[in-house]
Write a protein that holds these residues in place. Structure first.
Motif, mmCIF file in Angstrom:
data_model
loop_
_atom_site.group_PDB
_atom_site.id
_atom_site.type_symbol
_atom_site.label_atom_id
_atom_site.label_comp_id
_atom_site.label_asym_id
_atom_site.label_seq_id
_atom_site.Cartn_x
_atom_site.Cartn_y
_atom_site.Cartn_z
ATOM 1 N N GLN A 101 0.852 -1.195 0.000
ATOM 2 C CA GLN A 101 0.000 0.000 0.000
ATOM 3 C C GLN A 101 0.882 1.237 0.000
ATOM 4 O OE1 GLN A 101 -2.986 1.121 3.284
ATOM 5 N NE2 GLN A 101 -4.198 0.275 1.623
ATOM 6 N N ASP A 102 0.487 2.186 -0.859
ATOM 7 C CA ASP A 102 1.210 3.444 -1.032
ATOM 8 C C ASP A 102 0.426 4.545 -0.310
ATOM 9 O OD1 ASP A 102 2.636 5.588 -2.095
ATOM 10 O OD2 ASP A 102 1.744 5.429 -4.094
ATOM 11 N N TYR A 103 1.110 5.514 0.262
ATOM 12 C CA TYR A 103 0.470 6.668 0.909
ATOM 13 C C TYR A 103 0.702 7.884 0.033
ATOM 14 C CZ TYR A 103 -0.300 3.875 5.051
ATOM 15 O OH TYR A 103 -0.744 2.911 5.909
ATOM 16 N N THR A 127 1.064 13.277 -3.796
ATOM 17 C CA THR A 127 2.504 13.303 -4.065
ATOM 18 C C THR A 127 2.833 12.076 -4.905
ATOM 19 O OG1 THR A 127 3.138 11.850 -2.241
ATOM 20 C CG2 THR A 127 2.823 14.185 -1.710
ATOM 21 N N GLY A 128 4.107 11.853 -5.177
ATOM 22 C CA GLY A 128 4.516 10.608 -5.828
ATOM 23 C C GLY A 128 4.402 9.422 -4.895
ATOM 24 N N GLY A 129 4.228 9.668 -3.590
ATOM 25 C CA GLY A 129 4.137 8.586 -2.593
ATOM 26 C C GLY A 129 5.031 8.908 -1.409
ATOM 27 N N LEU A 143 4.069 -5.379 -14.454
ATOM 28 C CA LEU A 143 2.727 -4.804 -14.617
ATOM 29 C C LEU A 143 2.188 -4.491 -13.228
ATOM 30 C CD1 LEU A 143 0.432 -4.024 -16.487
ATOM 31 C CD2 LEU A 143 -0.305 -6.406 -16.502
ATOM 32 N N TYR A 144 1.894 -3.217 -13.010
ATOM 33 C CA TYR A 144 1.510 -2.692 -11.698
ATOM 34 C C TYR A 144 0.033 -2.354 -11.749
ATOM 35 C CZ TYR A 144 1.455 1.510 -8.480
ATOM 36 O OH TYR A 144 1.178 2.486 -7.554
ATOM 37 N N ALA A 145 -0.766 -3.083 -10.994
ATOM 38 C CA ALA A 145 -2.194 -2.762 -10.916
ATOM 39 C C ALA A 145 -2.437 -1.932 -9.661
ATOM 40 C CB ALA A 145 -3.031 -4.035 -10.878
ATOM 41 N N PHE A 185 -3.292 1.150 -14.375
ATOM 42 C CA PHE A 185 -2.122 0.299 -14.548
ATOM 43 C C PHE A 185 -0.895 1.166 -14.748
ATOM 44 C CE2 PHE A 185 -4.931 -3.288 -15.810
ATOM 45 C CZ PHE A 185 -4.362 -4.254 -14.997
ATOM 46 N N ASN A 186 0.214 0.735 -14.175
ATOM 47 C CA ASN A 186 1.512 1.296 -14.532
ATOM 48 C C ASN A 186 2.336 0.167 -15.129
ATOM 49 O OD1 ASN A 186 0.994 3.945 -13.517
ATOM 50 N ND2 ASN A 186 1.258 3.142 -11.456
ATOM 51 N N VAL A 187 3.323 0.537 -15.915
ATOM 52 C CA VAL A 187 4.052 -0.486 -16.684
ATOM 53 C C VAL A 187 5.484 -0.638 -16.177
ATOM 54 C CG1 VAL A 187 2.593 -0.160 -18.693
ATOM 55 C CG2 VAL A 187 4.699 1.179 -18.497
ATOM 56 N N ARG A 188 5.661 -0.300 -14.902
ATOM 57 C CA ARG A 188 6.986 -0.347 -14.276
ATOM 58 C C ARG A 188 6.782 -0.471 -12.773
ATOM 59 N NH1 ARG A 188 5.417 3.813 -11.181
ATOM 60 N NH2 ARG A 188 4.103 5.200 -12.362
ATOM 61 N N PHE A 189 7.869 -0.723 -12.048
ATOM 62 C CA PHE A 189 7.770 -0.817 -10.593
ATOM 63 C C PHE A 189 7.236 0.501 -10.024
ATOM 64 C CE2 PHE A 189 10.894 -4.240 -11.127
ATOM 65 C CZ PHE A 189 10.540 -5.125 -10.123
ATOM 66 N N GLY A 190 6.473 0.415 -8.940
ATOM 67 C CA GLY A 190 5.969 1.610 -8.267
ATOM 68 C C GLY A 190 6.991 2.134 -7.272
ATOM 69 N N ASP A 191 6.905 3.417 -7.036
ATOM 70 C CA ASP A 191 7.805 4.087 -6.109
ATOM 71 C C ASP A 191 6.927 4.850 -5.115
ATOM 72 O OD1 ASP A 191 9.718 5.694 -4.874
ATOM 73 O OD2 ASP A 191 10.811 6.074 -6.736
ATOM 74 N N PRO A 192 6.927 4.541 -3.826
ATOM 75 C CA PRO A 192 7.925 3.803 -3.043
ATOM 76 C C PRO A 192 7.565 2.349 -2.686
ATOM 77 C CG PRO A 192 6.558 5.035 -1.531
ATOM 78 C CD PRO A 192 5.971 5.233 -2.905
ATOM 79 N N GLU A 193 6.527 1.745 -3.294
ATOM 80 C CA GLU A 193 6.181 0.378 -2.901
ATOM 81 C C GLU A 193 7.364 -0.584 -3.095
ATOM 82 O OE1 GLU A 193 4.393 2.426 -4.887
ATOM 83 O OE2 GLU A 193 2.356 1.654 -5.149
ATOM 84 N N THR A 194 8.095 -0.375 -4.191
ATOM 85 C CA THR A 194 9.234 -1.252 -4.491
ATOM 86 C C THR A 194 10.236 -1.306 -3.338
ATOM 87 O OG1 THR A 194 8.950 -0.765 -6.815
ATOM 88 C CG2 THR A 194 11.112 -1.610 -6.171
ATOM 89 N N ALA A 252 2.445 14.714 -7.776
ATOM 90 C CA ALA A 252 3.791 15.122 -8.162
ATOM 91 C C ALA A 252 4.727 13.940 -8.009
ATOM 92 C CB ALA A 252 4.258 16.262 -7.291
ATOM 93 N N ARG A 253 5.751 13.880 -8.825
ATOM 94 C CA ARG A 253 6.730 12.803 -8.712
ATOM 95 C C ARG A 253 7.796 13.188 -7.722
ATOM 96 N NH1 ARG A 253 4.437 8.299 -10.589
ATOM 97 N NH2 ARG A 253 3.197 8.869 -12.367
#
Ligand code: AMP
Ligand code: GLY
Length: 440
Positions: free
Chosen positions: A211-213, A225-227, A268-270, A284-293, A439-440
């Motif tokens: 889970q991302d905040y 924010t970006g997370g 593949l990031y759902a 969907f995102n097509v790459r690792f998520g930040d900061p979940e990774t 924002a990223r």
């Protein structure tokens, strides 16, 4: 003997976490990064090629004779870096530009979801303010998203008609995100969950849930924010639940993309909403998520290098299963003063050499000066991750790590994984009626 040459493209905490996991591979890869950051420079050779410079990345990968190139951010994927590397005979972890449209275009994503029969909020694509208002009618809160790669930064949850009109005007008249189309979407209520899957063009293998905040402030206050932090896994999305969601969400999308001649390789990031009616796809995102990774990968016991090499080959992940550290992980983000509106001025970071044992530090936005000092460089600056016997223990250690480093104006949330630690579940979804850009 040294192992395969691997080039990781990107410069954030996500790429640092990917490189940390690759560095644990028994194959002892020779790690390179472009452009990397001062944290990454401690474990990889860094090269001053921007992630967005597709010809530069292809040239560098050729010079290094890279066996695998791992693409972190979405922009080079959308711009065809995987296609260009494939044309040069270089294996890649990441989708082609055609498959990357799943993130680049909300409208394309919705079309694929409909064809694949995957649950998602009802939506309408509009090109005028009047059409947008008509599509919303009197259904509030209304979700309004700019189409295009800026889409992740252009989501407004409008609580009433005035907010909806303002959002539609900013997207369709002022072209705030450079797009001419807007997706008006049904508001989904529930808990958010990020579920990543490794994909080899044919099948999808889920990673642990996270889970991302997204909001800047405690209690989900303030702008997106970006997370600002993450934890993994969600108590209610264990491995069996993740496999079941993957079979209903990721796999049908993979099948549909293959049917369209664009097999998906990579991550593949759902982004899901766990609603009363079951999981629904938000995006969907097509790459690792930040900061979940940063929270997920320290728990991975399997060899990430083997997995990424397998994912680059059609059907290469067949029969593969993953091993995890059973302990949960919590990641806390330290951001600059002024974030998310601005990156904030560069200021010196103290305490980087005095972290408590067991804290994983990843650099997100830093730069090293000639005198060796490390400065903030951008919005999100550092990520502190810890594993613990339970979420409460992981939180305590991650926050001890955050307390050990300091820089003027640092911002962090104090409630990452707090609700989940006390209930075994995650926090409630974001408040309605508020607007904000990511924002990223
Ligand atoms: P996105 O960029 O599509 O992930 O949207 C950013 C954030 O807006 C998500 O993380 C959710 O918190 C919220 N959001 C997006 N779509 C919806 C929806 N259909 N219903 C409720 N919240 C949403
Ligand atoms: N964690 C949100 C993203 O990576 O897009």
């Amino acid at each position: 003997m040294s192992g395969p040459v691997v080039l990781v493209v990107g410069s954030g905490g996500r790429e640092h976490a990917i490189l940390d996991a690759l560095a644990r591979s028994p194959r002892r890869p020779q790690l390179h990064a472009a452009p990397g950051n001062p944290g990454i420079a401690g474990i990889a050779t860094v090269h001053p090629v921007p992630a967005a410079d597709v010809p530069g990345i292809v040239t560098l990968a050729g010079e290094l004779e890279a066996e695998l190139v791992v693409i972190g951010p979405e922009a080079p994927l959308a711009n065809g870096v995987v296609d260009a590397l494939a044309a040069a005979g270089i294996a890649c972890f990441g989708p082609t530009a055609a498959a990357a449209r799943l993130e680049g275009s909300k409208a394309f994503c919705k079309d694929v979801l409909a064809a694949a029969g995957v649950p998602t909020g009802a939506h309408t694509v509009v090109e005028t303010v009047a059409a947008g208002l008509a599509a919303i009618g009197d259904r509030f809160p209304a979700v309004i998203k700019a189409d295009g790669l800026a889409a992740g930064k252009g989501v407004v949850i409008a609580g009433d008609a005035a907010e909806a009109r303002a959002a539609l005007e900013s997207f369709l008249i002022e072209h705030r995100f450079g797009t001419t189309r807007v997706v008006v979407e049904e508001y989904l209520e529930g808990e958010e969950c990020s579920l990543f899957a490794l994909c080899d063009g044919v099948s999808a293998l889920p990673l642990a849930s996270a889970q991302d905040y997204k909001r800047i402030g405690d209690g989900d206050a303030g702008p997106n924010t970006g997370g600002m932090g993450a934890y993994s896994p969600l108590g209610r999305i264990d491995a069996a639940a993740a496999a079941s969601i993957c079979a209903r969400v990721h796999q049908p999308v993979l099948d549909e993309l293959a049917r369209r001649g664009s097999p998906f390789h990579g991550l593949l990031y759902a982004g899901l909403m766990l609603t009363a009616d079951g999981p629904q796809v938000i995006e969907f995102n097509v790459r690792f998520g930040d900061p979940e990774t940063q929270a997920i990968l320290p728990r991975l016991r399997s060899d990430l290098l083997e997995l990424m090499l397998a994912a680059s080959v059609p059907g290469g992940l067949a029969g593969v299963s993953l091993e995890w550290d059973p302990r949960p992980a919590v990641t806390v983000v330290l951001a600059s003063a002024g974030y998310p509106e601005s990156g904030g001025p560069p200021v010196v970071i103290d305490g980087l050499d005095a972290l408590p044992d067991g804290v994983h530090l990843t650099h997100a936005g830093t730069r090293r000066e000639a005198d060796g000092s490390v400065l903030t460089d951008g919005g999100r600056v550092l990520n502190l991750t810890a594993l613990g016997d339970d979420l409460a223990a992981a939180r305590t250690l991650a926050y001890a790590g955050a307390a050990a480093v300091s820089f003027p104006g640092a911002q962090m949330r104090t409630d990452i994984a707090a609700a989940a630690a006390s209930s075994g579940h995650g926090p409630a979804g974001p408040p309605t009626g508020s607007t904000g850009s990511v924002a990223r």
